[in-house]
Write a protein that holds these residues in place. Structure first.
Motif, mmCIF file in Angstrom:
data_model
loop_
_atom_site.group_PDB
_atom_site.id
_atom_site.type_symbol
_atom_site.label_atom_id
_atom_site.label_comp_id
_atom_site.label_asym_id
_atom_site.label_seq_id
_atom_site.Cartn_x
_atom_site.Cartn_y
_atom_site.Cartn_z
ATOM 1 N N SER A 50 0.933 -1.233 -0.058
ATOM 2 C CA SER A 50 0.124 0.040 -0.032
ATOM 3 C C SER A 50 0.828 1.486 0.058
ATOM 4 O O SER A 50 0.405 2.206 -0.517
ATOM 5 C CB SER A 50 -1.028 0.038 1.219
ATOM 6 N N ALA A 51 1.945 1.121 0.583
ATOM 7 C CA ALA A 51 2.862 2.474 0.469
ATOM 8 C C ALA A 51 3.500 2.699 -0.805
ATOM 9 O O ALA A 51 3.478 3.870 -1.377
ATOM 10 C CB ALA A 51 4.261 2.110 1.465
ATOM 11 N N THR A 52 3.782 1.520 -1.461
ATOM 12 C CA THR A 52 4.346 1.717 -2.887
ATOM 13 C C THR A 52 2.961 2.218 -3.769
ATOM 14 O O THR A 52 3.222 3.094 -4.629
ATOM 15 C CB THR A 52 4.705 0.116 -3.399
ATOM 16 N N ARG A 53 1.767 1.909 -3.470
ATOM 17 C CA ARG A 53 0.719 2.378 -4.317
ATOM 18 C C ARG A 53 0.548 3.902 -4.153
ATOM 19 O O ARG A 53 0.395 4.705 -4.835
ATOM 20 C CB ARG A 53 -0.515 1.710 -4.106
ATOM 21 N N ALA A 54 0.610 4.284 -2.627
ATOM 22 C CA ALA A 54 0.582 5.726 -2.501
ATOM 23 C C ALA A 54 1.515 6.680 -2.869
ATOM 24 O O ALA A 54 1.324 7.696 -3.436
ATOM 25 C CB ALA A 54 0.678 5.738 -0.867
ATOM 26 N N VAL A 55 2.910 6.200 -3.098
ATOM 27 C CA VAL A 55 3.952 6.599 -3.809
ATOM 28 C C VAL A 55 3.684 6.951 -4.974
ATOM 29 O O VAL A 55 3.965 8.059 -5.540
ATOM 30 C CB VAL A 55 5.316 6.077 -3.455
ATOM 31 N N GLN A 56 3.319 5.791 -5.711
ATOM 32 C CA GLN A 56 3.149 5.883 -7.195
ATOM 33 C C GLN A 56 1.931 6.854 -7.495
ATOM 34 O O GLN A 56 2.054 7.601 -8.342
ATOM 35 C CB GLN A 56 2.605 4.487 -7.779
ATOM 36 N N GLY A 57 0.866 6.777 -6.755
ATOM 37 C CA GLY A 57 -0.252 7.910 -6.699
ATOM 38 C C GLY A 57 0.019 9.222 -6.649
ATOM 39 O O GLY A 57 -0.106 10.111 -7.492
ATOM 40 N N GLY A 58 0.795 9.599 -5.618
ATOM 41 C CA GLY A 58 1.356 10.787 -5.325
ATOM 42 C C GLY A 58 2.155 11.508 -6.289
ATOM 43 O O GLY A 58 2.226 12.616 -6.642
ATOM 44 N N GLU A 109 4.266 3.926 -17.086
ATOM 45 C CA GLU A 109 5.529 3.246 -17.262
ATOM 46 C C GLU A 109 6.761 3.698 -16.163
ATOM 47 O O GLU A 109 7.368 3.163 -15.419
ATOM 48 C CB GLU A 109 6.075 2.896 -18.489
ATOM 49 N N ALA A 110 6.826 5.005 -16.554
ATOM 50 C CA ALA A 110 7.862 5.692 -15.340
ATOM 51 C C ALA A 110 7.180 5.734 -14.132
ATOM 52 O O ALA A 110 8.146 5.431 -13.262
ATOM 53 C CB ALA A 110 7.729 7.245 -15.887
ATOM 54 N N VAL A 111 5.986 5.970 -13.650
ATOM 55 C CA VAL A 111 5.459 5.750 -12.318
ATOM 56 C C VAL A 111 5.656 4.333 -11.925
ATOM 57 O O VAL A 111 5.998 4.186 -10.811
ATOM 58 C CB VAL A 111 4.185 6.260 -12.369
ATOM 59 N N THR A 112 5.456 3.365 -12.424
ATOM 60 C CA THR A 112 5.643 1.999 -12.008
ATOM 61 C C THR A 112 7.237 1.797 -11.908
ATOM 62 O O THR A 112 7.202 0.934 -10.812
ATOM 63 C CB THR A 112 4.908 1.177 -13.478
ATOM 64 N N ALA A 113 7.956 2.280 -12.753
ATOM 65 C CA ALA A 113 9.207 1.964 -12.387
ATOM 66 C C ALA A 113 9.939 2.907 -11.297
ATOM 67 O O ALA A 113 10.669 2.208 -10.220
ATOM 68 C CB ALA A 113 10.163 2.702 -13.564
ATOM 69 N N LEU A 114 9.402 3.917 -10.920
ATOM 70 C CA LEU A 114 9.908 4.588 -9.676
ATOM 71 C C LEU A 114 9.100 3.715 -8.498
ATOM 72 O O LEU A 114 9.737 3.647 -7.369
ATOM 73 C CB LEU A 114 8.908 5.917 -9.574
ATOM 74 N N GLY A 115 7.975 3.368 -8.731
ATOM 75 C CA GLY A 115 7.297 2.455 -7.659
ATOM 76 C C GLY A 115 8.072 1.101 -7.574
ATOM 77 O O GLY A 115 8.210 0.512 -5.958
ATOM 78 N N SER A 142 9.772 0.176 -3.927
ATOM 79 C CA SER A 142 9.328 -1.083 -3.110
ATOM 80 C C SER A 142 10.701 -1.862 -2.738
ATOM 81 O O SER A 142 10.784 -2.377 -1.921
ATOM 82 C CB SER A 142 8.292 -1.854 -3.972
ATOM 83 N N TYR A 143 11.478 -2.143 -3.905
ATOM 84 C CA TYR A 143 12.825 -2.884 -3.863
ATOM 85 C C TYR A 143 13.744 -2.118 -2.827
ATOM 86 O O TYR A 143 14.112 -3.006 -1.751
ATOM 87 C CB TYR A 143 13.401 -2.971 -5.164
ATOM 88 N N THR A 144 13.873 -0.988 -2.491
ATOM 89 C CA THR A 144 14.588 -0.237 -1.526
ATOM 90 C C THR A 144 14.191 -0.434 -0.384
ATOM 91 O O THR A 144 14.738 -0.659 0.965
ATOM 92 C CB THR A 144 14.487 1.339 -1.796
#
Length: 90
Positions: free
Chosen positions: A57-65, A76-82, A86-88
């Motif tokens: 859910s944090a990853t989704r929040a970051v991507q949405g923000g 695709e860019a937002v997904t790559a940032l997510g 999430s990996y970090t």
């Protein structure tokens, strides 16, 4: 963003300016470098309330923000940032 994180063809996100150079050329990579680094830092510094979020859910929040703050980024860019976020934080 996609070439920057996925271009090294590793099974995990890796910030690869060389992959951006290969995909877009050295001049474009040099021009984009500050923006790529800024967006990467922004993703990792996104304020997450870990008392209310798990990693998914944090990853989704970051991507949405990030998508709302930077409408110029495609999905695709937002997904790559997510993926990077999430990996970090896993």
């Amino acid at each position: 963003m996609v070439a920057y994180f996925r271009g090294a063809t590793l099974p995990f996100p890796h910030q690869s300016l060389a992959a951006v150079e290969e995909a877009l050329g050295a001049a474009a990579a040099a021009r984009l470098r500050p923006r790529l680094e800024q967006l990467s830092r922004e993703a990792l510094a996104w304020p997450v309330d870990w008392d209310h979020h798990d990693l998914v859910s944090a990853t989704r929040a970051v991507q949405g923000g990030l998508a709302a703050r930077h409408p110029e980024l495609d999905q695709e860019a937002v997904t790559a940032l997510g993926w990077f976020f999430s990996y970090t934080f896993k």
